[in-house]
Design a protein around this motif. Structure first.
Motif, short mmCIF file in Angstrom:
data_model
loop_
_atom_site.label_atom_id
_atom_site.label_comp_id
_atom_site.label_asym_id
_atom_site.label_seq_id
_atom_site.Cartn_x
_atom_site.Cartn_y
_atom_site.Cartn_z
N ALA A 1 0.83 -1.19 0.00
CA ALA A 1 0.00 0.00 0.00
C ALA A 1 0.87 1.24 0.00
N GLN A 2 0.48 2.24 -0.76
CA GLN A 2 1.25 3.47 -0.88
C GLN A 2 0.68 4.58 -0.01
N ARG A 3 -0.55 4.46 0.41
CA ARG A 3 -1.21 5.51 1.16
C ARG A 3 -1.36 5.10 2.62
N GLN A 4 -1.07 5.98 3.54
CA GLN A 4 -1.23 5.67 4.95
C GLN A 4 -2.72 5.56 5.27
N THR A 5 -3.08 4.51 6.00
CA THR A 5 -4.48 4.29 6.33
C THR A 5 -4.66 4.21 7.85
N ILE A 6 -5.91 4.35 8.27
CA ILE A 6 -6.26 4.24 9.67
C ILE A 6 -7.37 3.22 9.82
N ALA A 7 -7.46 2.59 10.99
CA ALA A 7 -8.53 1.63 11.28
C ALA A 7 -9.03 1.88 12.69
N ILE A 8 -10.34 1.92 12.84
CA ILE A 8 -10.96 2.18 14.13
C ILE A 8 -11.96 1.07 14.43
N LYS A 9 -11.84 0.46 15.62
CA LYS A 9 -12.76 -0.60 16.05
C LYS A 9 -12.67 -0.72 17.56
N PRO A 10 -13.69 -1.28 18.21
CA PRO A 10 -15.02 -1.51 17.63
C PRO A 10 -15.87 -0.26 17.78
N ILE A 11 -16.76 -0.10 16.84
CA ILE A 11 -17.79 0.94 16.92
C ILE A 11 -19.13 0.20 17.04
N THR A 12 -19.89 0.52 18.06
CA THR A 12 -21.17 -0.16 18.28
C THR A 12 -22.28 0.59 17.55
N VAL A 13 -23.07 -0.17 16.81
CA VAL A 13 -24.18 0.38 16.04
C VAL A 13 -25.49 0.00 16.73
N PRO A 14 -26.39 0.95 16.96
CA PRO A 14 -27.67 0.60 17.59
C PRO A 14 -28.40 -0.49 16.81
N ALA A 15 -28.84 -1.53 17.52
CA ALA A 15 -29.56 -2.64 16.89
C ALA A 15 -30.41 -3.33 17.93
N GLU A 16 -31.63 -3.68 17.57
CA GLU A 16 -32.54 -4.35 18.48
C GLU A 16 -32.68 -5.83 18.12
N GLY A 17 -33.00 -6.64 19.13
CA GLY A 17 -33.30 -8.05 18.90
C GLY A 17 -32.10 -8.90 18.58
N ARG A 18 -30.90 -8.44 18.93
CA ARG A 18 -29.68 -9.19 18.67
C ARG A 18 -29.16 -9.79 19.97
N ASP A 19 -28.60 -11.01 19.91
CA ASP A 19 -28.03 -11.62 21.10
C ASP A 19 -26.70 -10.98 21.49
N PHE A 20 -26.04 -10.35 20.54
CA PHE A 20 -24.78 -9.65 20.78
C PHE A 20 -24.85 -8.29 20.10
N GLU A 21 -24.08 -7.32 20.61
CA GLU A 21 -24.06 -5.99 20.01
C GLU A 21 -23.59 -6.07 18.55
N LEU A 22 -24.13 -5.19 17.73
CA LEU A 22 -23.65 -5.04 16.36
C LEU A 22 -22.45 -4.10 16.38
N GLN A 23 -21.30 -4.65 16.05
CA GLN A 23 -20.07 -3.86 16.05
C GLN A 23 -19.46 -3.84 14.66
N PHE B 1 -29.62 -20.62 14.03
CA PHE B 1 -28.85 -20.47 12.79
C PHE B 1 -29.74 -20.18 11.58
N GLY B 2 -30.89 -20.83 11.52
CA GLY B 2 -31.76 -20.67 10.36
C GLY B 2 -32.31 -19.27 10.17
N THR B 3 -32.22 -18.44 11.22
CA THR B 3 -32.73 -17.07 11.13
C THR B 3 -31.61 -16.04 10.91
N LEU B 4 -30.37 -16.50 10.94
CA LEU B 4 -29.26 -15.55 10.88
C LEU B 4 -29.18 -14.79 9.56
N TRP B 5 -29.71 -15.38 8.49
CA TRP B 5 -29.67 -14.66 7.22
C TRP B 5 -30.48 -13.38 7.31
N ARG B 6 -31.57 -13.42 8.07
CA ARG B 6 -32.38 -12.21 8.24
C ARG B 6 -31.65 -11.18 9.11
N VAL B 7 -30.95 -11.65 10.14
CA VAL B 7 -30.19 -10.73 10.98
C VAL B 7 -29.07 -10.09 10.18
#
Length: 301
Positions: free
Chosen positions: A5-27, A89-95
């Motif tokens: 890579a020729q360009r300097q890059t940055i990476a930021i994690k985790p960022i939590t996104v508001p989400a309902e009905g999930r067993d774990f936070e959406l990050q 597992f069968g519902t994860l495609w919808r999530v």
């Protein structure tokens, strides 16, 4: 990668996104050039069992090309332990589909948390996915899932998405193996309504254990969807196309850094064109790739 890579890059994690009905936070994780403005955005959906920490060879190259990349971790990530035999597992495609909608709904929040509020162009947003992620992206581009009677299910399409890329996308469900039919009944996409412009990337030697068909199964997203579409077929490419999920990861059967670079650059070139960043980028990439016999391309308009 074949070219650092020729360009300097940055990476930021985790960022939590508001989400309902999930067993774990959406990050999510955000990767972007360290400098520059008016950055187009890629929201990337990973393949089965991966996470926001995968696909570095692709993401780093896209950031180097001037994109801000958002990577959500879906619930099928191996870090959550929800396997094929889990009743969820069968519902994860919808999530998964809901995850992408949630990221898009809260894209301003994500970019604020990443410190990129004034540097991204919210009018230039594209979706990219690999394998199961490609089917997930396809749903937001207009594809639907057929039920047992062959009837199309809900419409999850998303307004405002100018283009998408489907890498190693699931084919139609008429040739699923008994295992896939039992555990992955949602692997029955109907591409006839996938009208958003898209690039489909397929490996010439991608033989899925989920289908009784050959590598042509991965061409369905191109052949069965309405125009405009582009198709890039990668000679000798298998399901991870040289190792796009990461260097020397276990499931890579065709390790080739040059092939990974080809896939990454194909996505950058297509999206630069489709998002009106550089409208000659795809034609230039395609001509060079075909001249060097690195890939073959088709189009329908």
């Amino acid at each position: 990668m074949s070219v650092p890579a020729q360009r300097q890059t940055i990476a930021i994690k985790p960022i939590t996104v508001p989400a309902e009905g999930r067993d774990f936070e959406l990050q999510v994780k955000v990767t972007a050039p360290a400098r520059g403005a008016d950055l187009p955005v890629i929201v990337f959906s990973h393949g089965n069992a991966w996470s926001m920490d995968g696909y570095g060879p692709l993401v780093d190259r896209w950031a180097d090309a001037g994109f801000a990349v958002v990577q959500p971790t879906h619930l099928d990530s191996r870090r959550y332990g929800i396997g094929f035999d889990d009743p969820r597992f069968g519902t994860l495609w919808r999530v998964r589909v809901a995850d992408l909608h949630g990221v898009l709904d809260h894209l301003g929040h994500v970019m604020e948390q990443a410190g990129l509020t004034d540097r991204v162009d919210h009018s230039r947003v594209a979706l990219v996915g690999h394998s199961w992620g490609a089917q997930t992206v396809g749903a937001l581009l207009g594809a639907r899932v057929l039920d047992d009677a062959g009837e199309p299910g809900e419409d999850f399409s998303r307004d405002g998405i100018k283009a998408g890329v489907l890498i190693a996308a699931t084919g139609t469900g008429d040739s699923l193996t008994p295992f896939a039919a039992e555990h992955l009944p949602f692997m029955r996409p109907d591409y006839s309504t996938m009208s958003t412009p898209a690039l489909v990337i397929a490996g010439e030697k991608d033989q899925s254990e989920m289908s009784t068909r050959g590598p042509d199964w991965f061409l369905d997203a191109y052949h069965l969807s309405p125009a405009p579409k582009r198709l890039l077929t990668v000679p000798n490419g298998e399901h991870t196309l040289g190792g796009i999920a990461g260097e020397a990861v276990a499931e890579t059967t065709d390790t080739d850094p040059a092939r990974v670079a080809l896939v990454a650059d194909a996505v950058s070139a297509y999206l630069s064109d489709a998002l009106d960043v550089r409208t000659d980028s795809w034609s230039r990439f395609r001509a060079a790739a075909e001249a060097e016999r690195k890939a073959s391309a088709q189009r329908k308009d």
